[in-house]
Design a protein around this motif. Structure first.
Motif, PDB file in Angstrom:
ATOM      1  N   LYS A  22      -0.561   2.437 -10.959  1.00 19.02           N
ATOM      2  CA  LYS A  22      -0.864   1.506  -9.866  1.00 19.02           C
ATOM      3  C   LYS A  22      -0.740   2.193  -8.515  1.00 19.02           C
ATOM      4  CE  LYS A  22      -1.168  -2.074 -12.636  1.00 19.02           C
ATOM      5  NZ  LYS A  22      -1.255  -1.333 -13.863  1.00 19.02           N
ATOM      6  N   LEU A  23      -1.445   1.661  -7.543  1.00 20.88           N
ATOM      7  CA  LEU A  23      -1.288   2.076  -6.158  1.00 20.88           C
ATOM      8  C   LEU A  23       0.102   1.609  -5.720  1.00 20.88           C
ATOM      9  CD1 LEU A  23      -3.374   3.351  -4.141  1.00 20.88           C
ATOM     10  CD2 LEU A  23      -3.743   1.046  -3.279  1.00 20.88           C
ATOM     11  N   PRO A  24       0.887   2.444  -5.037  1.00 20.81           N
ATOM     12  CA  PRO A  24       2.244   2.035  -4.653  1.00 20.81           C
ATOM     13  C   PRO A  24       2.234   1.045  -3.490  1.00 20.81           C
ATOM     14  CG  PRO A  24       1.798   4.221  -3.809  1.00 20.81           C
ATOM     15  CD  PRO A  24       0.593   3.821  -4.622  1.00 20.81           C
ATOM     16  N   VAL A  25       1.571  -0.077  -3.730  1.00 20.50           N
ATOM     17  CA  VAL A  25       1.374  -1.102  -2.707  1.00 20.50           C
ATOM     18  C   VAL A  25       1.643  -2.472  -3.310  1.00 20.50           C
ATOM     19  CG1 VAL A  25      -0.362  -2.224  -1.222  1.00 20.50           C
ATOM     20  CG2 VAL A  25      -0.342   0.268  -1.442  1.00 20.50           C
ATOM     21  N   VAL A  26       2.365  -3.287  -2.550  1.00 20.71           N
ATOM     22  CA  VAL A  26       2.568  -4.693  -2.878  1.00 20.71           C
ATOM     23  C   VAL A  26       1.932  -5.511  -1.758  1.00 20.71           C
ATOM     24  CG1 VAL A  26       4.307  -6.524  -3.092  1.00 20.71           C
ATOM     25  CG2 VAL A  26       4.688  -4.307  -4.170  1.00 20.71           C
ATOM     26  N   VAL A  27       1.242  -6.573  -2.115  1.00 22.13           N
ATOM     27  CA  VAL A  27       0.659  -7.484  -1.136  1.00 22.13           C
ATOM     28  C   VAL A  27       1.579  -8.694  -1.032  1.00 22.13           C
ATOM     29  CG1 VAL A  27      -1.286  -9.031  -0.665  1.00 22.13           C
ATOM     30  CG2 VAL A  27      -1.707  -6.720  -1.535  1.00 22.13           C
ATOM     31  N   ARG A  43      -8.143 -10.944  -6.884  1.00 19.38           N
ATOM     32  CA  ARG A  43      -9.272 -10.152  -7.396  1.00 19.38           C
ATOM     33  C   ARG A  43      -9.372  -8.814  -6.672  1.00 19.38           C
ATOM     34  NH1 ARG A  43     -15.395 -12.436  -7.778  1.00 19.38           N
ATOM     35  NH2 ARG A  43     -16.352 -10.610  -8.710  1.00 19.38           N
ATOM     36  N   THR A  44      -9.148  -8.810  -5.361  1.00 21.68           N
ATOM     37  CA  THR A  44      -9.178  -7.578  -4.585  1.00 21.68           C
ATOM     38  C   THR A  44      -8.026  -6.665  -4.991  1.00 21.68           C
ATOM     39  OG1 THR A  44     -10.229  -8.754  -2.749  1.00 21.68           O
ATOM     40  CG2 THR A  44      -9.192  -6.644  -2.235  1.00 21.68           C
ATOM     41  N   ALA A  45      -6.841  -7.243  -5.195  1.00 17.79           N
ATOM     42  CA  ALA A  45      -5.676  -6.467  -5.630  1.00 17.79           C
ATOM     43  C   ALA A  45      -5.932  -5.824  -6.989  1.00 17.79           C
ATOM     44  CB  ALA A  45      -4.439  -7.364  -5.682  1.00 17.79           C
ATOM     45  N   ASP A  46      -6.598  -6.538  -7.873  1.00 18.02           N
ATOM     46  CA  ASP A  46      -6.978  -5.978  -9.169  1.00 18.02           C
ATOM     47  C   ASP A  46      -7.927  -4.802  -8.972  1.00 18.02           C
ATOM     48  OD1 ASP A  46      -7.437  -6.660 -12.356  1.00 18.02           O
ATOM     49  OD2 ASP A  46      -9.286  -6.007 -11.374  1.00 18.02           O
ATOM     50  N   GLY A  47      -8.894  -4.959  -8.100  1.00 21.93           N
ATOM     51  CA  GLY A  47      -9.880  -3.912  -7.861  1.00 21.93           C
ATOM     52  C   GLY A  47      -9.271  -2.608  -7.371  1.00 21.93           C
ATOM     53  N   PHE A  48      -8.162  -2.702  -6.628  1.00 20.62           N
ATOM     54  CA  PHE A  48      -7.497  -1.497  -6.111  1.00 20.62           C
ATOM     55  C   PHE A  48      -6.217  -1.173  -6.877  1.00 20.62           C
ATOM     56  CE2 PHE A  48     -10.017  -2.738  -2.320  1.00 20.62           C
ATOM     57  CZ  PHE A  48     -10.804  -1.596  -2.270  1.00 20.62           C
ATOM     58  N   ALA A  49      -5.957  -1.883  -7.970  1.00 24.15           N
ATOM     59  CA  ALA A  49      -4.813  -1.636  -8.849  1.00 24.15           C
ATOM     60  C   ALA A  49      -3.486  -1.603  -8.086  1.00 24.15           C
ATOM     61  CB  ALA A  49      -5.001  -0.355  -9.658  1.00 24.15           C
ATOM     62  N   VAL A  50      -3.241  -2.641  -7.270  1.00 24.39           N
ATOM     63  CA  VAL A  50      -1.949  -2.715  -6.581  1.00 24.39           C
ATOM     64  C   VAL A  50      -0.867  -3.129  -7.575  1.00 24.39           C
ATOM     65  CG1 VAL A  50      -3.046  -3.278  -4.366  1.00 24.39           C
ATOM     66  CG2 VAL A  50      -2.114  -5.106  -5.770  1.00 24.39           C
ATOM     67  N   GLU A  51       0.377  -2.852  -7.224  1.00 28.46           N
ATOM     68  CA  GLU A  51       1.491  -3.128  -8.133  1.00 28.46           C
ATOM     69  C   GLU A  51       1.692  -4.610  -8.386  1.00 28.46           C
ATOM     70  OE1 GLU A  51       4.994  -1.183  -6.655  1.00 28.46           O
ATOM     71  OE2 GLU A  51       4.190   0.790  -7.103  1.00 28.46           O
ATOM     72  N   LYS A  52       1.710  -5.404  -7.320  1.00 33.15           N
ATOM     73  CA  LYS A  52       1.928  -6.844  -7.489  1.00 33.15           C
ATOM     74  C   LYS A  52       1.637  -7.577  -6.201  1.00 33.15           C
ATOM     75  CE  LYS A  52       6.893  -6.882  -6.476  1.00 33.15           C
ATOM     76  NZ  LYS A  52       8.219  -7.268  -6.959  1.00 33.15           N
ATOM     77  N   ILE A  53       1.662  -8.896  -6.297  1.00 35.49           N
ATOM     78  CA  ILE A  53       1.511  -9.785  -5.150  1.00 35.49           C
ATOM     79  C   ILE A  53       2.755 -10.654  -5.067  1.00 35.49           C
ATOM     80  CG2 ILE A  53       0.204 -11.713  -4.165  1.00 35.49           C
ATOM     81  CD1 ILE A  53      -2.302 -10.609  -5.497  1.00 35.49           C
ATOM     82  N   CYS A  54       3.276 -10.825  -3.854  1.00 32.14           N
ATOM     83  CA  CYS A  54       4.372 -11.759  -3.605  1.00 32.14           C
ATOM     84  C   CYS A  54       3.788 -12.965  -2.887  1.00 32.14           C
ATOM     85  CB  CYS A  54       5.456 -11.116  -2.740  1.00 32.14           C
ATOM     86  SG  CYS A  54       6.290  -9.743  -3.524  1.00 32.14           S
TER      87      CYS A  54
END
Length: 175
Positions: A22-27, A43-54
């Motif tokens: 994953k990208l070392p990013v949390v939204v 959907r955007t977070a999935d596209g860039f493979a972010v770690e998670k959403i809070c």
């Protein structure tokens, strides 16, 4: 030129995606009110493979039909956590070693094109409410603020557009 068919895209399954790098990013969504915006950010977070959403405050949580309209299943692939207060999420993320970055128009903000990634650093990107932006209490404890340059007559981009722009920029700087 021929468009690729879905079976030619070689997309990962949800299980493969969850196990992948994953990208070392949390939204962090600070009181986002629109469920369509929430789903689009999944959907955007999935596209860039972010770690998670809070998801924080009034931000709705899956499962919800209105979120799924735009998430198109990304609520299954992206890990997410809910916090009643955005400050709780930020405290937790800071303890986990994330650099807390608001995406907002503010004094001393760093224009996105001038924001430099530090190798090995993890980032928590905070996107605020569609009307009020990132809350003042959150702005008081951030490490930095990124601003997207704008040249038209409007004062801001839609939160989903902002998330796409910023995530693409960080992705392109990290890979």
């Amino acid at each position: 030129m021929r468009k690729l068919k879905l079976d030619e895209l070689n997309r990962a399954s949800v299980a493969e995606f969850k196990a992948g790098e994953k990208l070392p990013v949390v939204v962090v969504l600070d009181n986002v009110r629109s469920m369509h915006n929430i789903g689009s950010i999944f959907r955007t977070a999935d596209g860039f493979a972010v770690e998670k959403i809070c998801l924080c405050g009034i931000t709705a949580q899956p499962p919800h039909r209105e979120i799924e309209k735009t998430a198109l299943g990304a609520t299954q692939s992206i890990n997410w956590t809910y916090y009643a207060e955005p400050l709780e999420a930020i405290k937790q993320l800071r303890e986990e070693g994330y650099r807390i970055i608001a995406v907002e128009q503010a004094e001393k903000s760093i224009m996105l094109q001038n924001f430099n990634i530090i190798e090995g650093e993890k980032y928590a990107l905070i996107f605020g409410n569609e009307v009020n932006g990132v809350s003042d209490e959150v702005m008081n404890i951030i490490d930095a603020c990124i601003e997207i340059p704008q040249f038209g007559t409007k004062h801001s981009f839609n939160i989903v557009v902002s998330a796409g722009i910023v995530l693409w920029d960080l992705f392109s700087k990290m890979i």
